[in-house]
Design a protein around this motif. Structure first.
Motif, PDB file in Angstrom:
ATOM      1  N   LEU A 171      50.711  18.969 -12.098  1.00  0.00           N
ATOM      2  CA  LEU A 171      50.716  20.037 -13.107  1.00  0.00           C
ATOM      3  C   LEU A 171      50.392  21.401 -12.509  1.00  0.00           C
ATOM      4  CD1 LEU A 171      48.715  18.260 -15.953  1.00  0.00           C
ATOM      5  CD2 LEU A 171      51.197  18.543 -15.773  1.00  0.00           C
ATOM      6  N   ASP A 172      50.950  22.442 -13.131  1.00  0.00           N
ATOM      7  CA  ASP A 172      50.546  23.793 -12.773  1.00  0.00           C
ATOM      8  C   ASP A 172      49.072  23.954 -13.130  1.00  0.00           C
ATOM      9  OD1 ASP A 172      53.081  24.425 -11.940  1.00  0.00           O
ATOM     10  OD2 ASP A 172      53.708  25.179 -13.903  1.00  0.00           O
ATOM     11  N   PRO A 173      48.348  24.755 -12.341  1.00  0.00           N
ATOM     12  CA  PRO A 173      46.889  24.855 -12.526  1.00  0.00           C
ATOM     13  C   PRO A 173      46.460  25.137 -13.958  1.00  0.00           C
ATOM     14  CG  PRO A 173      47.569  26.088 -10.587  1.00  0.00           C
ATOM     15  CD  PRO A 173      48.833  25.572 -11.228  1.00  0.00           C
ATOM     16  N   GLU A 174      47.200  25.987 -14.664  1.00  0.00           N
ATOM     17  CA  GLU A 174      46.732  26.363 -16.003  1.00  0.00           C
ATOM     18  C   GLU A 174      46.882  25.226 -17.014  1.00  0.00           C
ATOM     19  OE1 GLU A 174      49.478  27.515 -14.594  1.00  0.00           O
ATOM     20  OE2 GLU A 174      51.068  27.799 -16.099  1.00  0.00           O
ATOM     21  N   MET A 175      47.559  24.172 -16.624  1.00  0.00           N
ATOM     22  CA  MET A 175      47.742  23.043 -17.549  1.00  0.00           C
ATOM     23  C   MET A 175      46.796  21.877 -17.269  1.00  0.00           C
ATOM     24  SD  MET A 175      51.817  22.993 -17.631  1.00  0.00           S
ATOM     25  CE  MET A 175      52.672  24.491 -18.075  1.00  0.00           C
ATOM     26  N   ILE A 176      46.080  21.977 -16.177  1.00  0.00           N
ATOM     27  CA  ILE A 176      45.232  20.849 -15.769  1.00  0.00           C
ATOM     28  C   ILE A 176      44.140  20.594 -16.804  1.00  0.00           C
ATOM     29  CG2 ILE A 176      43.546  20.111 -14.030  1.00  0.00           C
ATOM     30  CD1 ILE A 176      45.396  21.340 -11.916  1.00  0.00           C
ATOM     31  N   ASN A 177      43.482  21.668 -17.245  1.00  0.00           N
ATOM     32  CA  ASN A 177      42.338  21.467 -18.136  1.00  0.00           C
ATOM     33  C   ASN A 177      42.718  20.894 -19.492  1.00  0.00           C
ATOM     34  OD1 ASN A 177      40.204  22.011 -16.471  1.00  0.00           O
ATOM     35  ND2 ASN A 177      40.382  24.226 -16.776  1.00  0.00           N
ATOM     36  N   GLU A 178      43.915  21.251 -19.982  1.00  0.00           N
ATOM     37  CA  GLU A 178      44.288  20.726 -21.299  1.00  0.00           C
ATOM     38  C   GLU A 178      44.450  19.193 -21.247  1.00  0.00           C
ATOM     39  OE1 GLU A 178      49.112  21.566 -21.522  1.00  0.00           O
ATOM     40  OE2 GLU A 178      47.743  23.285 -21.544  1.00  0.00           O
ATOM     41  N   VAL A 179      44.824  18.680 -20.085  1.00  0.00           N
ATOM     42  CA  VAL A 179      44.937  17.225 -19.930  1.00  0.00           C
ATOM     43  C   VAL A 179      43.555  16.612 -19.681  1.00  0.00           C
ATOM     44  CG1 VAL A 179      45.896  15.376 -18.487  1.00  0.00           C
ATOM     45  CG2 VAL A 179      47.326  17.326 -19.155  1.00  0.00           C
ATOM     46  N   LEU A 180      42.763  17.265 -18.821  1.00  0.00           N
ATOM     47  CA  LEU A 180      41.412  16.743 -18.548  1.00  0.00           C
ATOM     48  C   LEU A 180      40.565  16.740 -19.815  1.00  0.00           C
ATOM     49  CD1 LEU A 180      40.605  18.363 -15.080  1.00  0.00           C
ATOM     50  CD2 LEU A 180      41.361  16.022 -15.556  1.00  0.00           C
ATOM     51  N   ASP A 181      40.748  17.756 -20.670  1.00  0.00           N
ATOM     52  CA  ASP A 181      39.962  17.804 -21.912  1.00  0.00           C
ATOM     53  C   ASP A 181      40.272  16.610 -22.812  1.00  0.00           C
ATOM     54  OD1 ASP A 181      38.660  20.077 -21.138  1.00  0.00           O
ATOM     55  OD2 ASP A 181      39.878  21.455 -22.343  1.00  0.00           O
ATOM     56  N   VAL A 182      41.550  16.232 -22.863  1.00  0.00           N
ATOM     57  CA  VAL A 182      41.921  15.037 -23.634  1.00  0.00           C
ATOM     58  C   VAL A 182      41.232  13.801 -23.041  1.00  0.00           C
ATOM     59  CG1 VAL A 182      43.839  13.469 -24.163  1.00  0.00           C
ATOM     60  CG2 VAL A 182      44.120  15.937 -24.501  1.00  0.00           C
ATOM     61  N   MET A 183      41.216  13.729 -21.715  1.00  0.00           N
ATOM     62  CA  MET A 183      40.583  12.572 -21.065  1.00  0.00           C
ATOM     63  C   MET A 183      39.072  12.560 -21.270  1.00  0.00           C
ATOM     64  SD  MET A 183      42.913  12.682 -17.665  1.00  0.00           S
ATOM     65  CE  MET A 183      41.909  11.500 -16.781  1.00  0.00           C
ATOM     66  N   ILE A 184      38.458  13.735 -21.255  1.00  0.00           N
ATOM     67  CA  ILE A 184      37.011  13.812 -21.503  1.00  0.00           C
ATOM     68  C   ILE A 184      36.714  13.344 -22.933  1.00  0.00           C
ATOM     69  CG2 ILE A 184      35.078  15.439 -21.828  1.00  0.00           C
ATOM     70  CD1 ILE A 184      36.286  16.997 -19.380  1.00  0.00           C
ATOM     71  N   GLY A 185      37.592  13.740 -23.877  1.00  0.00           N
ATOM     72  CA  GLY A 185      37.434  13.285 -25.262  1.00  0.00           C
ATOM     73  C   GLY A 185      37.527  11.765 -25.369  1.00  0.00           C
ATOM     74  N   LEU A 186      38.486  11.193 -24.656  1.00  0.00           N
ATOM     75  CA  LEU A 186      38.640   9.736 -24.648  1.00  0.00           C
ATOM     76  C   LEU A 186      37.393   9.052 -24.103  1.00  0.00           C
ATOM     77  CD1 LEU A 186      42.121   8.809 -23.137  1.00  0.00           C
ATOM     78  CD2 LEU A 186      41.243   8.328 -25.430  1.00  0.00           C
ATOM     79  N   ALA A 187      36.886   9.601 -23.001  1.00  0.00           N
ATOM     80  CA  ALA A 187      35.683   9.031 -22.382  1.00  0.00           C
ATOM     81  C   ALA A 187      34.521   9.079 -23.371  1.00  0.00           C
ATOM     82  CB  ALA A 187      35.339   9.794 -21.105  1.00  0.00           C
ATOM     83  N   LYS A 188      34.387  10.203 -24.067  1.00  0.00           N
ATOM     84  CA  LYS A 188      33.295  10.350 -25.047  1.00  0.00           C
ATOM     85  C   LYS A 188      33.442   9.358 -26.187  1.00  0.00           C
ATOM     86  CE  LYS A 188      31.652  15.017 -24.314  1.00  0.00           C
ATOM     87  NZ  LYS A 188      32.247  16.361 -24.393  1.00  0.00           N
ATOM     88  N   ASP A 189      34.696   9.061 -26.545  1.00  0.00           N
ATOM     89  CA  ASP A 189      34.942   8.102 -27.626  1.00  0.00           C
ATOM     90  C   ASP A 189      34.740   6.653 -27.181  1.00  0.00           C
ATOM     91  OD1 ASP A 189      35.495  10.157 -29.296  1.00  0.00           O
ATOM     92  OD2 ASP A 189      37.681   9.920 -29.268  1.00  0.00           O
ATOM     93  N   GLY A 190      34.396   6.461 -25.906  1.00  0.00           N
ATOM     94  CA  GLY A 190      34.047   5.113 -25.459  1.00  0.00           C
ATOM     95  C   GLY A 190      35.164   4.333 -24.807  1.00  0.00           C
ATOM     96  N   MET A 191      36.289   4.980 -24.501  1.00  0.00           N
ATOM     97  CA  MET A 191      37.377   4.280 -23.821  1.00  0.00           C
ATOM     98  C   MET A 191      36.941   3.879 -22.406  1.00  0.00           C
ATOM     99  SD  MET A 191      40.454   3.066 -23.709  1.00  0.00           S
ATOM    100  CE  MET A 191      41.386   3.700 -25.095  1.00  0.00           C
TER     101      MET A 191
END
Ligand code: ADP
Ligand code: MG
Length: 244
Positions: A171-191
């Motif tokens: 991904l282009d650098p400016e798009m990395i965080n939008e994907v990582l944020d989704v993954m952080i949300g998943l982790a918080k939800d217990g995945m």
């Protein structure tokens, strides 16, 4: 204590003469987020692909939720549903809409009714922030949006564990965080998650454990805090010196 969800015991694999996985032992508990890091060619992708049975292995055993990996047929399709995988390349079906990309698996493999599958797919697309793109085709979306659709598509199968193999490295650098944020949300939800990534900020925020691989072996594992401040092996120290 809950039983571990993913267990690799003494797993070995060769590609011809190359001993690519050497006695891999790894146990991942429900809800745990494990980051796998290590130099290119150390076997990280192969390990993920082996867990999803995209690759075979020669010795040792792998269990998912207490069950050995199936070899073929219906059980294998079920395994692929239970073990979601997101790759570096988004692998969406180019000729299907975003919505159809997400509903295809639940309808075909989970035998969901179309209306129910679409309702759930829209909720997932909402969760990853691309619901307004549902009727578009993958090529009409940015890389970051496509990768978030790929995550929604995996989640639609209600996986027990999610594998991510360098999900942001294309991904282009400016798009990395939008994907990582989704993954952080998943982790918080217990995945339960196994994530190959060199995104250290993500590792510090979301990981319970860092697994460092080199030359097909797990060289050391520790909490992110311990690993990043006090790596034990020279291989890990050398690696960290190059990426930090
Ligand atoms: P990583 O993801 O850590 O970069 P990989 O698991 O992709 O490492 O690769 C580990 C080693 O196995 C590398 O030397 C790579 O060239 C080799 N390899 C990977 N896939 C194959 C394959 N299908 N056939 C032969 N060699 C492969
Ligand atoms: Mg790789």
């Amino acid at each position: 204590m809950a039983e571990p969800l993913v267990v690799l015991s003494g797993v070995n694999k060769h590609f011809g003469d190359l001993h690519v996985l050497r006695d891999i032992n790894l146990s991942v508990d429900p809800g745990e987020v494990v980051i796998v890091i290590g130099p290119s060619g150390s076997g990280k992708s192969t390990m993920c692909r082996t867990i999803n049975r995209l690759e075979t292995y020669e010795s040792g055993s792998i269990t998912i939720d207490g069950k050995p990996l199936p070899q073929e047929g219906k059980e294998l399709a079920q395994l692929r549903a239970d073990v979601g995988m997101v790759f570096q390349s988004f692998n969406l079906f180019a000729h299907k809409t975003i919505l159809d990309n997400v509903t295809l698996g639940p309808i075909k493999v989970r035998q969901k009714a179309k209306a129910a599958a679409e309702k759930e797919a829209m909720a997932l697309l909402e969760r990853v922030g691309v619901a307004h793109q549902a009727q578009k085709y993958p090529a009409q979306l940015s890389g970051g949006q496509q990768q978030r659709v790929a995550i929604a598509r995996s989640l639609a199968m209600e996986p027990k564990v999610m594998l991510f193999d360098e999900p942001t490295s294309a991904l282009d650098p400016e798009m990395i965080n939008e994907v990582l944020d989704v993954m952080i949300g998943l982790a918080k939800d217990g995945m339960t998650m196994i994530v190959v990534t060199h995104e250290m900020g993500f590792a510090r925020k979301a990981a319970n454990r860092v697994v460092f691989m080199a030359d097909g072996q797990i060289v050391e594992q520790a909490t992110p805090e311990e690993f990043f401040t006090n790596a034990q092996s020279n291989r890990a120290k050398d690696f960290l010196a190059k990426i930090l």
